[in-house]
Design a protein around this motif. Sequence first.
Motif, PDB file in Angstrom:
ATOM      1  N   SER A   1     -19.403  58.976  60.992  1.00  0.00           N
ATOM      2  CA  SER A   1     -18.385  57.938  61.166  1.00  0.00           C
ATOM      3  C   SER A   1     -17.258  58.429  62.069  1.00  0.00           C
ATOM      4  O   SER A   1     -16.754  57.684  62.924  1.00  0.00           O
ATOM      5  N   ALA A   2     -16.865  59.693  61.906  1.00  0.00           N
ATOM      6  CA  ALA A   2     -15.802  60.244  62.746  1.00  0.00           C
ATOM      7  C   ALA A   2     -16.254  60.352  64.201  1.00  0.00           C
ATOM      8  O   ALA A   2     -15.481  60.064  65.126  1.00  0.00           O
ATOM      9  N   CYS A   3     -17.518  60.752  64.407  1.00  0.00           N
ATOM     10  CA  CYS A   3     -18.052  60.849  65.775  1.00  0.00           C
ATOM     11  C   CYS A   3     -18.049  59.479  66.442  1.00  0.00           C
ATOM     12  O   CYS A   3     -17.625  59.326  67.597  1.00  0.00           O
ATOM     13  N   TYR A   4     -18.516  58.486  65.698  1.00  0.00           N
ATOM     14  CA  TYR A   4     -18.571  57.134  66.269  1.00  0.00           C
ATOM     15  C   TYR A   4     -17.165  56.615  66.553  1.00  0.00           C
ATOM     16  O   TYR A   4     -16.916  56.001  67.604  1.00  0.00           O
ATOM     17  N   ALA A   5     -16.234  56.861  65.637  1.00  0.00           N
ATOM     18  CA  ALA A   5     -14.864  56.381  65.828  1.00  0.00           C
ATOM     19  C   ALA A   5     -14.245  57.005  67.077  1.00  0.00           C
ATOM     20  O   ALA A   5     -13.530  56.322  67.837  1.00  0.00           O
ATOM     21  N   ARG A   6     -14.526  58.287  67.314  1.00  0.00           N
ATOM     22  CA  ARG A   6     -13.963  58.927  68.512  1.00  0.00           C
ATOM     23  C   ARG A   6     -14.561  58.336  69.781  1.00  0.00           C
ATOM     24  O   ARG A   6     -13.836  58.030  70.744  1.00  0.00           O
ATOM     25  N   MET A   7     -15.893  58.159  69.807  1.00  0.00           N
ATOM     26  CA  MET A   7     -16.523  57.575  70.990  1.00  0.00           C
ATOM     27  C   MET A   7     -16.034  56.149  71.216  1.00  0.00           C
ATOM     28  O   MET A   7     -15.778  55.739  72.359  1.00  0.00           O
ATOM     29  N   ASP A   8     -15.880  55.392  70.138  1.00  0.00           N
ATOM     30  CA  ASP A   8     -15.427  54.013  70.258  1.00  0.00           C
ATOM     31  C   ASP A   8     -13.996  53.955  70.775  1.00  0.00           C
ATOM     32  O   ASP A   8     -13.662  53.117  71.630  1.00  0.00           O
TER      33      ASP A   8
ATOM     34  N   ARG B   1     -12.893  52.174  74.263  1.00  0.00           N
ATOM     35  CA  ARG B   1     -11.932  51.065  74.316  1.00  0.00           C
ATOM     36  C   ARG B   1     -10.744  51.407  75.215  1.00  0.00           C
ATOM     37  O   ARG B   1     -10.201  50.528  75.900  1.00  0.00           O
ATOM     38  N   ARG B   2     -10.346  52.677  75.224  1.00  0.00           N
ATOM     39  CA  ARG B   2      -9.254  53.070  76.110  1.00  0.00           C
ATOM     40  C   ARG B   2      -9.665  52.909  77.576  1.00  0.00           C
ATOM     41  O   ARG B   2      -8.890  52.436  78.418  1.00  0.00           O
ATOM     42  N   LEU B   3     -10.904  53.281  77.889  1.00  0.00           N
ATOM     43  CA  LEU B   3     -11.386  53.118  79.263  1.00  0.00           C
ATOM     44  C   LEU B   3     -11.483  51.643  79.637  1.00  0.00           C
ATOM     45  O   LEU B   3     -11.198  51.267  80.775  1.00  0.00           O
ATOM     46  N   ARG B   4     -11.893  50.814  78.680  1.00  0.00           N
ATOM     47  CA  ARG B   4     -11.968  49.371  78.957  1.00  0.00           C
ATOM     48  C   ARG B   4     -10.587  48.796  79.257  1.00  0.00           C
ATOM     49  O   ARG B   4     -10.425  47.969  80.167  1.00  0.00           O
ATOM     50  N   ARG B   5      -9.591  49.240  78.494  1.00  0.00           N
ATOM     51  CA  ARG B   5      -8.220  48.756  78.736  1.00  0.00           C
ATOM     52  C   ARG B   5      -7.713  49.194  80.101  1.00  0.00           C
ATOM     53  O   ARG B   5      -6.854  48.524  80.689  1.00  0.00           O
TER      54      ARG B   5
ATOM     55  N   THR C   1     -19.835  47.911  79.655  1.00  0.00           N
ATOM     56  CA  THR C   1     -19.647  47.350  78.318  1.00  0.00           C
ATOM     57  C   THR C   1     -19.304  48.467  77.341  1.00  0.00           C
ATOM     58  O   THR C   1     -19.496  49.657  77.626  1.00  0.00           O
ATOM     59  N   LEU C   2     -18.806  48.072  76.172  1.00  0.00           N
ATOM     60  CA  LEU C   2     -18.473  49.073  75.157  1.00  0.00           C
ATOM     61  C   LEU C   2     -19.711  49.863  74.739  1.00  0.00           C
ATOM     62  O   LEU C   2     -19.638  51.084  74.539  1.00  0.00           O
ATOM     63  N   ASP C   3     -20.840  49.190  74.582  1.00  0.00           N
ATOM     64  CA  ASP C   3     -22.069  49.899  74.222  1.00  0.00           C
ATOM     65  C   ASP C   3     -22.442  50.920  75.289  1.00  0.00           C
ATOM     66  O   ASP C   3     -22.801  52.062  74.988  1.00  0.00           O
ATOM     67  N   GLN C   4     -22.366  50.515  76.560  1.00  0.00           N
ATOM     68  CA  GLN C   4     -22.682  51.446  77.653  1.00  0.00           C
ATOM     69  C   GLN C   4     -21.715  52.621  77.670  1.00  0.00           C
ATOM     70  O   GLN C   4     -22.115  53.778  77.855  1.00  0.00           O
ATOM     71  N   LEU C   5     -20.439  52.327  77.478  1.00  0.00           N
ATOM     72  CA  LEU C   5     -19.433  53.387  77.499  1.00  0.00           C
ATOM     73  C   LEU C   5     -19.642  54.372  76.346  1.00  0.00           C
ATOM     74  O   LEU C   5     -19.550  55.591  76.538  1.00  0.00           O
ATOM     75  N   ARG C   6     -19.900  53.852  75.143  1.00  0.00           N
ATOM     76  CA  ARG C   6     -20.112  54.757  74.011  1.00  0.00           C
ATOM     77  C   ARG C   6     -21.309  55.668  74.260  1.00  0.00           C
ATOM     78  O   ARG C   6     -21.266  56.868  73.963  1.00  0.00           O
ATOM     79  N   ALA C   7     -22.392  55.100  74.828  1.00  0.00           N
ATOM     80  CA  ALA C   7     -23.572  55.910  75.127  1.00  0.00           C
ATOM     81  C   ALA C   7     -23.261  56.959  76.187  1.00  0.00           C
ATOM     82  O   ALA C   7     -23.636  58.134  76.057  1.00  0.00           O
TER      83      ALA C   7
ATOM     84  N   GLY D   1     -16.780  59.765  80.127  1.00  0.00           N
ATOM     85  CA  GLY D   1     -16.551  58.411  80.584  1.00  0.00           C
ATOM     86  C   GLY D   1     -16.168  58.245  82.027  1.00  0.00           C
ATOM     87  O   GLY D   1     -16.006  57.121  82.492  1.00  0.00           O
ATOM     88  N   VAL D   2     -16.036  59.336  82.789  1.00  0.00           N
ATOM     89  CA  VAL D   2     -15.594  59.212  84.174  1.00  0.00           C
ATOM     90  C   VAL D   2     -16.683  58.581  85.033  1.00  0.00           C
ATOM     91  O   VAL D   2     -16.435  57.742  85.874  1.00  0.00           O
ATOM     92  N   ALA D   3     -17.927  58.970  84.808  1.00  0.00           N
ATOM     93  CA  ALA D   3     -19.037  58.421  85.572  1.00  0.00           C
ATOM     94  C   ALA D   3     -20.281  58.477  84.714  1.00  0.00           C
ATOM     95  O   ALA D   3     -20.263  59.013  83.606  1.00  0.00           O
ATOM     96  N   VAL D   4     -21.358  57.922  85.230  1.00  0.00           N
ATOM     97  CA  VAL D   4     -22.625  58.006  84.508  1.00  0.00           C
ATOM     98  C   VAL D   4     -22.972  59.473  84.340  1.00  0.00           C
ATOM     99  O   VAL D   4     -22.914  60.253  85.296  1.00  0.00           O
ATOM    100  N   PRO D   5     -23.310  59.927  83.118  1.00  0.00           N
ATOM    101  CA  PRO D   5     -23.525  61.352  82.868  1.00  0.00           C
ATOM    102  C   PRO D   5     -24.638  61.947  83.718  1.00  0.00           C
ATOM    103  O   PRO D   5     -25.635  61.303  84.011  1.00  0.00           O
ATOM    104  N   GLU D   6     -24.409  63.201  84.141  1.00  0.00           N
ATOM    105  CA  GLU D   6     -25.387  63.927  84.931  1.00  0.00           C
ATOM    106  C   GLU D   6     -25.953  65.065  84.091  1.00  0.00           C
ATOM    107  O   GLU D   6     -25.207  65.876  83.542  1.00  0.00           O
ATOM    108  N   ALA D   7     -27.278  65.118  83.982  1.00  0.00           N
ATOM    109  CA  ALA D   7     -27.921  66.144  83.170  1.00  0.00           C
ATOM    110  C   ALA D   7     -27.967  67.457  83.926  1.00  0.00           C
ATOM    111  O   ALA D   7     -28.165  67.496  85.128  1.00  0.00           O
TER     112      ALA D   7
END
Length: 396
Positions: free
Chosen positions: A178-185, A189-193, A199-205, A218-224
Motif C-alpha cells: 500500500s505504501a509503494c502504491y501510494a508513493r507511485m500514485d 498525480r504531481r506530474l499530471r498537475r 494517463t495516471l496508469d501509464q505514469l504509475r507503471a 517519471g521524466v521519460a519512458v523508462p530505459e532498461a
Amino acid sequence: MNGTGDVVSTARVLRERRARLDADEVEFLASVAADTEDLPGLAEELAPELRVSVREVENRIHAALDLTTRMPRVLVAMRDGLMDAYGARRVLHVTAPLSDEHAREVDELLAEKLARAPVSTWQPVNMVRHVSRLVHQIDPGGATARARQANAGRKVELLHGEHAQSRLTLDLRSEVASACYARMDSMARRLRRNGETRTLDQLRADIAADLLLGNDPGVAVPEAAAQVYLHMPIDAALAITDNGCELDGYGPVPGPVAREIMTNTASIWRKVICDPATGGPVDLGRTRRRPSATMRELVRVRDRECTVPWCHRPARHCDIDHEREWAAHQGGTSIDNTGPRCRRHHRRKNAPGWITRYDPTHGTTAITTPRGATHTGHRSPILTPRAQATDEPPPF
C-alpha cells in the motif's frame, strides 16, 4: 437453444461437467502421486501430456493431495458439480497454513455452510471470504503465525503477455504494498498537475520501472539497462521490413518496437555470424579476451531457451551443460557438445529412467520419460536457411 431456460440449463450442465472433470483429474493425480516418491519427476513427466508448465502440474498434484487428505468435503462438492478446480484451489490457498486437523474442521464447517447457502456464496471471492472467517474461528491464535508465514513467501514474478507487453508482480506485506502504491500514485498525480499528458496508469507503471532501474522517476519512458538478447535481421534494423525480430525469453516482437530497443542509448550491439545453410549462429563478434566466455554466450544466443522441449527458461538463466559428460565420456568443451539447461533439467538429465538426447549441431532434443513417453523438440534458427529463403539479407 430457443429460450432463456435452455441457456440457463446448458450453462448449468457445462459448469457441472467441468467441475466433475476437475474432480476426476484430482483423483487421478492423487492416485499416481501416492505411488511415487519423486513428485517433481512425476510433474516433469506429466507436463507435456497436460499441456501446462511443470510448476502448474506440481501445484495441481499438491492440490489433489490436499483435497483427498485435508479437505475431502470440498472434493465431494466438486464431484457433485458444485465447485470447479479454480474455486477449490482458492479455498486451499486460504487453509494452507492450517494443520491437517484444523483444515478438516474448516472442511466440515464449510460443507455445512454451502449445503444451505445461496448461489452467491459459491462465487470464489465470497467463498474465500467465508473460509477466511472459518480459519480465524478454528485457529484464532494462529493469525500472527499465518501472516508471518505468508510474508516469508513474498516474491517477484515476471509473466510474459501478448503484444510485446509483460507483467511484473510483487507479493509483499499489505502495508508495504500500500505504501509503494501510494508513493507511485502521489508522484504520478504531481506530474499530471505539472502538465504531463500520460494517463495516471501509464505514469504509475513508468514510475515503478524508473525506480527499479535507477532512473529519474517519471521524466521519460523508462530505459532498461539489464542485459537481454534482441535478434534482428539487418533489413528489420534498417526499417526495410518489420519481420524476424525476437526478444530473448519472450518471443517475436514488432519491428518498430525492436528498433526502439536497438536505438536506446543504453543498448550494446553485437554481431552474430550465421551459417546461411542452417540459419544457426557460428560465431560472435569478438569483444572479449576469454574464449570460454564467448563460447558460453554463443551457446546461449544459439539455443535461446532450455533445450527441454516444454521448458522456456531463457538460456541466459541456464547452466551450460555437456551433452557427452566431460569426465565420464570424454565429452569436449565445445559448442558442438554443449547446450543450455535450466538447473531443474540439468539435474533431471541423469535421473533414473530419464533418457535425454540433444544434438547441439542441429538443435534437436529427444526425451524419453520413465513411463516410456518420448517427446521431441527442435530449435528455430535465428536466420531463415538459404534453402528456405528468397533473397533475405543476413541477420544483424
